[in-house]
Motif scaffolding. Structure first.
Motif, short mmCIF file in Angstrom:
data_model
loop_
_atom_site.label_atom_id
_atom_site.label_comp_id
_atom_site.label_asym_id
_atom_site.label_seq_id
_atom_site.Cartn_x
_atom_site.Cartn_y
_atom_site.Cartn_z
N LEU A 165 0.81 -1.21 0.00
CA LEU A 165 0.00 0.00 0.00
C LEU A 165 0.85 1.27 0.00
O LEU A 165 0.36 2.35 0.32
N ALA A 166 2.12 1.14 -0.37
CA ALA A 166 3.03 2.29 -0.36
C ALA A 166 2.49 3.43 -1.22
O ALA A 166 1.97 3.21 -2.31
N ASN A 167 2.60 4.64 -0.66
CA ASN A 167 2.19 5.89 -1.33
C ASN A 167 0.68 6.05 -1.45
O ASN A 167 0.20 6.90 -2.22
N LYS A 168 -0.07 5.25 -0.71
CA LYS A 168 -1.52 5.41 -0.68
C LYS A 168 -1.94 5.98 0.68
O LYS A 168 -1.28 5.76 1.69
N PHE A 189 13.75 0.84 4.50
CA PHE A 189 12.69 -0.15 4.25
C PHE A 189 11.74 -0.29 5.44
O PHE A 189 11.14 -1.33 5.65
N GLU A 190 11.64 0.81 6.20
CA GLU A 190 10.69 0.84 7.31
C GLU A 190 9.39 1.48 6.82
O GLU A 190 9.38 2.38 5.98
N ILE A 191 8.27 1.00 7.38
CA ILE A 191 6.97 1.57 7.03
C ILE A 191 6.73 2.82 7.87
O ILE A 191 6.90 2.80 9.08
N GLU A 192 6.34 3.92 7.19
CA GLU A 192 6.04 5.16 7.87
C GLU A 192 4.62 5.61 7.52
O GLU A 192 4.14 5.40 6.41
N LEU A 193 3.98 6.24 8.49
CA LEU A 193 2.67 6.84 8.27
C LEU A 193 2.86 8.35 8.28
O LEU A 193 3.26 8.92 9.28
N ASN A 194 2.58 8.98 7.15
CA ASN A 194 2.88 10.39 6.99
C ASN A 194 1.62 11.24 6.86
O ASN A 194 0.65 10.84 6.22
N SER A 195 1.66 12.42 7.46
CA SER A 195 0.66 13.44 7.17
C SER A 195 1.01 14.04 5.82
O SER A 195 2.16 14.01 5.38
#
Length: 230
Positions: A165-168, A189-195
């Motif tokens: 789901l990267a970039n969604k 290669f870590e998953i981040e949740l961005n505003s």
């Protein structure tokens, strides 16, 4: 007519001096004089106060103010688009969807216990998958894609393994808390949740975090243009 010229005209019509207007908007008389002479543009705060002084001319003053704020070449281009645009009839339909009563774009937290149902006007050919729901955005962390009070459609059927789901923009549950953020993979290669607003720092997901995708934000479904500040 320029904004400053109109301001002077309205001031004299009301028999206000430069000192009178300056006092009403909490600035110096010389500041008002510079605005009237076109040597200085009123700040947003001063503009808001001037509209309170001349409320019956709010629309006219706002149009002149914005005309000077937006470059002339853009105004001409907008006018050309307007003149060449043909209005086409759009067929619509009304649908009912479950709605989360609050989704703070500041911290991205959903409040599921306030869930209700609302009607939305959409294009007739718009297909919405089963089990989709709506989230109301509050705050500015989703700007510039979504604004305060926007209604966005979330599709739980699009959920898959988080890395896919990267970039969604997704609704994801992290340790029992549901967040609405843009999912990215950083250089480690870590998953981040961005505003979407760079003011808010990213949230790095750790291996020990319990995470689950709730849905993918698929589209804007309703927007109150009066809530957007220019």
């Amino acid at each position: 007519m320029k904004f400053g010229e109109k301001l002077k005209e309205l001031r004299l019509r009301k028999d206000y001096s430069l000192y009178d207007v300056g006092e009403k908007v909490d600035v110096s008389h010389s500041y008002i004089d510079l605005i009237e002479k076109g040597k200085r543009r009123a700040s947003k705060k001063v503009m808001e106060r001037l509209l309170l002084v001349f409320p019956e001319h709010e629309e006219e003053l706002t149009d002149l103010y914005m005309a000077e704020k937006i470059p002339e070449n853009y105004l001409k281009k907008l006018q050309e688009i307007k003149n060449n645009t043909k209005l086409e009839k759009i067929n619509t339909k009304i649908i009912k969807l479950p709605v989360y009563g609050l989704a703070s774009a500041g911290n991205g937290v959903l409040v599921p216990e306030e869930m209700g149902e609302r009607e939305f006007l959409v294009k007739e050919n718009l297909h919405i998958n089963q089990n989709c729901f709506v989230v109301i955005v509050h705050g500015d962390s989703m700007e510039p894609l979504f604004y305060d009070c926007d209604s966005v459609l979330v599709d739980p059927n699009d959920c898959t393994e988080l890395r896919q789901l990267a970039n969604k923009v997704v609704a994801v549950e992290v340790n029992g808390e549901t967040l609405v953020k843009k999912l990215t993979i950083n250089n480690d290669f870590e998953i981040e949740l961005n505003s979407l607003n760079d003011y808010y720092p990213p949230i790095k997901l750790k291996e020990e975090d319990e995470t689950q995708c709730i849905g993918v934000v698929s589209r804007l479904i309703d927007r109150d243009l009066n809530k957007i500040k220019i």
